[in-house]
Design an enzyme around this catalytic site. Structure first.
Site, PDB file in Angstrom:
ATOM      1  N   VAL A 149      -9.295  10.007 -19.134  1.00 38.57           N
ATOM      2  CA  VAL A 149      -9.175   8.608 -19.547  1.00 38.57           C
ATOM      3  C   VAL A 149     -10.304   7.780 -18.932  1.00 38.57           C
ATOM      4  O   VAL A 149     -10.555   7.874 -17.730  1.00 38.57           O
ATOM      5  CB  VAL A 149      -7.812   8.023 -19.083  1.00 38.57           C
ATOM      6  CG1 VAL A 149      -7.581   6.658 -19.703  1.00 38.57           C
ATOM      7  CG2 VAL A 149      -6.667   8.966 -19.408  1.00 38.57           C
TER       8      VAL A 149
ATOM      9  N   THR B 263     -11.329   4.819 -17.285  1.00 37.92           N
ATOM     10  CA  THR B 263     -10.801   3.642 -16.584  1.00 37.92           C
ATOM     11  C   THR B 263     -11.903   3.001 -15.733  1.00 37.92           C
ATOM     12  O   THR B 263     -11.621   2.276 -14.789  1.00 37.92           O
ATOM     13  CB  THR B 263      -9.603   4.024 -15.685  1.00 37.92           C
ATOM     14  OG1 THR B 263     -10.015   5.097 -14.828  1.00 37.92           O
ATOM     15  CG2 THR B 263      -8.408   4.451 -16.492  1.00 37.92           C
TER      16      THR B 263
ATOM     17  N   ASN C 111       1.751   6.002  -9.939  1.00 36.61           N
ATOM     18  CA  ASN C 111       0.459   6.059 -10.627  1.00 36.61           C
ATOM     19  C   ASN C 111      -0.720   5.919  -9.662  1.00 36.61           C
ATOM     20  O   ASN C 111      -1.785   6.480  -9.899  1.00 36.61           O
ATOM     21  CB  ASN C 111       0.418   4.939 -11.680  1.00 36.61           C
ATOM     22  CG  ASN C 111      -0.966   4.674 -12.194  1.00 36.61           C
ATOM     23  OD1 ASN C 111      -1.496   5.421 -13.009  1.00 36.61           O
ATOM     24  ND2 ASN C 111      -1.606   3.616 -11.687  1.00 36.61           N
TER      25      ASN C 111
ATOM     26  N   TYR D 276      -9.786  16.032  -4.113  1.00 33.57           N
ATOM     27  CA  TYR D 276      -8.963  15.383  -5.142  1.00 33.57           C
ATOM     28  C   TYR D 276      -8.103  16.419  -5.876  1.00 33.57           C
ATOM     29  O   TYR D 276      -6.887  16.247  -6.032  1.00 33.57           O
ATOM     30  CB  TYR D 276      -9.871  14.633  -6.122  1.00 33.57           C
ATOM     31  CG  TYR D 276      -9.128  13.995  -7.291  1.00 33.57           C
ATOM     32  CD1 TYR D 276      -8.330  12.867  -7.097  1.00 33.57           C
ATOM     33  CD2 TYR D 276      -9.234  14.515  -8.580  1.00 33.57           C
ATOM     34  CE1 TYR D 276      -7.653  12.276  -8.167  1.00 33.57           C
ATOM     35  CE2 TYR D 276      -8.564  13.930  -9.648  1.00 33.57           C
ATOM     36  CZ  TYR D 276      -7.774  12.814  -9.438  1.00 33.57           C
ATOM     37  OH  TYR D 276      -7.103  12.241 -10.494  1.00 33.57           O
TER      38      TYR D 276
ATOM     39  N   ASP E  28       0.877  -1.176   0.000  1.00 32.97           N
ATOM     40  CA  ASP E  28       0.000   0.000   0.000  1.00 32.97           C
ATOM     41  C   ASP E  28       0.911   1.222   0.000  1.00 32.97           C
ATOM     42  O   ASP E  28       1.923   1.239   0.719  1.00 32.97           O
ATOM     43  CB  ASP E  28      -0.873  -0.051   1.269  1.00 32.97           C
ATOM     44  CG  ASP E  28      -1.980   0.978   1.249  1.00 32.97           C
ATOM     45  OD1 ASP E  28      -1.672   2.186   1.127  1.00 32.97           O
ATOM     46  OD2 ASP E  28      -3.153   0.589   1.340  1.00 32.97           O
TER      47      ASP E  28
ATOM     48  N   LYS F 257      -3.943  16.889  -6.028  1.00 32.84           N
ATOM     49  CA  LYS F 257      -3.120  16.845  -7.243  1.00 32.84           C
ATOM     50  C   LYS F 257      -2.287  18.124  -7.369  1.00 32.84           C
ATOM     51  O   LYS F 257      -1.141  18.080  -7.808  1.00 32.84           O
ATOM     52  CB  LYS F 257      -4.001  16.614  -8.477  1.00 32.84           C
ATOM     53  CG  LYS F 257      -4.596  15.197  -8.528  1.00 32.84           C
ATOM     54  CD  LYS F 257      -3.516  14.117  -8.556  1.00 32.84           C
ATOM     55  CE  LYS F 257      -4.065  12.728  -8.763  1.00 32.84           C
ATOM     56  NZ  LYS F 257      -3.027  11.692  -8.827  1.00 32.84           N
TER      57      LYS F 257
END
Ligand SMILES: NC(=O)c1ccc[n+]([C@@H]2O[C@H](COP(=O)([O-])OP(=O)(O)OC[C@H]3O[C@@H](n4cnc5c(N)ncnc54)[C@H](OP(=O)(O)O)[C@@H]3O)[C@@H](O)[C@H]2O)c1
Length: 273
Positions: free
Chosen positions: A205, A207, A86, A172, A58, A176
């Site tokens: 993207v 995902t 990532n 979030y 983790d 970033k």
């Protein structure tokens, strides 16, 4: 024989990095996952390709990351050319909440939990992972350029935030923006070594592993509509993980010391889609 460590390698963009990089038998690719039990596709790839190895850690667990780095060191002779940070906590709930919504709804506990979780994984996790693998990266940097690539996001860009304007997903987006500074700090620390740090956004993207809920769909449409206003030429369609990783792998090996600490898109620029 370059070696790569990729975190969050069991799905999404992470497993696509493993797929594309391990297609070259000259590369050794270590996929780090937090739970092997949840990594069937990656374990299947490990069985299929001799140059793929799956390790468990983790990114918030520093001792476990150091143990994973020891395993990588044993396999590579103590070096690592590429670390790709990532893994991230990609928050789906309350994506549409702006900073005021939490207060209006009296959701103080949710605000604290969301900020804590996003910063714990997306910021602290990157620092722990980078520190764990630094001895290997610095050893590689004595002979070649070693690179630490951190997946950031265009939503961590202040100019894009104001241009859209996009007030949602505070925890979030703030995590970033913060990780971009983390990348700059490492670059500032290692100006004298052949060690390059880069924050890169993969583009927008798809995902997803399940269809969106009506709420998520509503949020995604609003987000894409606002983004489209900034980029009217963009076809307003997410990339596939294959397209995104193919684009990033054109940028990543060409990042040199003069670029260290930068924050770019999958196109190697400030064009985020
Ligand atoms: N997709 C996009 O449009 C987009 C846009 C901008 C930036 N990004 C960034 O690109 C990166 C990859 O995105 P994605 O869409 O592929 O994400 P994703 O599908 O949500 O996958 C996230 C990955 O991170 C792992 N992870 C989460 N918490 C972790 C922890 N504490 N320790 C170790 N691993 C952990 C997950 O593992 P589990 O399977 O165990 O949960 C999973 O492998 C992320 O950094 C994301 O922020 C993505």
């Amino acid at each position: 024989m370059p070696s790569y460590v990729i975190t969050g390698a069991n799905r999404g963009i992470g497993i696509e990095f493993v797929r594309q990089l391990s297609a070259d038998p000259a590369n050794t690719v270590f996929g780090l996952v937090r739970n092997k039990g949840n990594s069937q596709d990656l374990l299947a790839l490990e069985k299929e390709r001799a140059n793929v190895r799956v390790l468990e850690a983790d990114v918030t667990d520093a001792p476990r990351l150091r143990a994973a780095a020891d395993e990588v060191a044993k396999a590579t002779g103590g070096t690592l050319e590429y670390l790709i940070n990532n893994a991230a906590y990609v928050q789906k709930e309350r994506f549409d909440y702006d900073p005021v919504t939490y207060g209006e709804k009296g959701e103080d506990a949710a605000l604290e939990a969301d900020l804590d979780q996003n910063f714990r994984v997306n910021v602290l996790g990157v620092v722990h992972t980078t520190n764990a693998f630094l001895p290997l990266l610095r050893a590689a940097a004595k002979h070649t350029t070693a690179r630490v690539i951190t997946l950031s996001s265009g939503v961590g860009d202040v100019d894009l935030t104001l241009a859209m304007p996009f007030a949602g997903a505070l925890p979030y987006c703030a995590s970033k923006a913060a990780v971009n500074m983390v990348v700059a700090k490492y670059a500032a620390k290692f100006t004298d070594e052949n060690l390059v740090f880069l924050a890169i956004s993969p583009g927008l993207v798809d995902t997803s592993t399940s269809p969106p809920t009506p709420e998520e769909l509503k949020g995604a449409i609003a987000f894409i509509t606002a983004l489209h206003k900034v980029y009217p030429d963009w076809e307003a369609k997410p990339l596939t993980p294959t397209q995104s990783v193919t684009a990033m792998l054109k940028v990543i090996p060409n990042v040199e010391r003069k670029d260290s600490g930068a924050f770019v898109s999958h196109l190697g620029s400030k064009k985020w889609v």
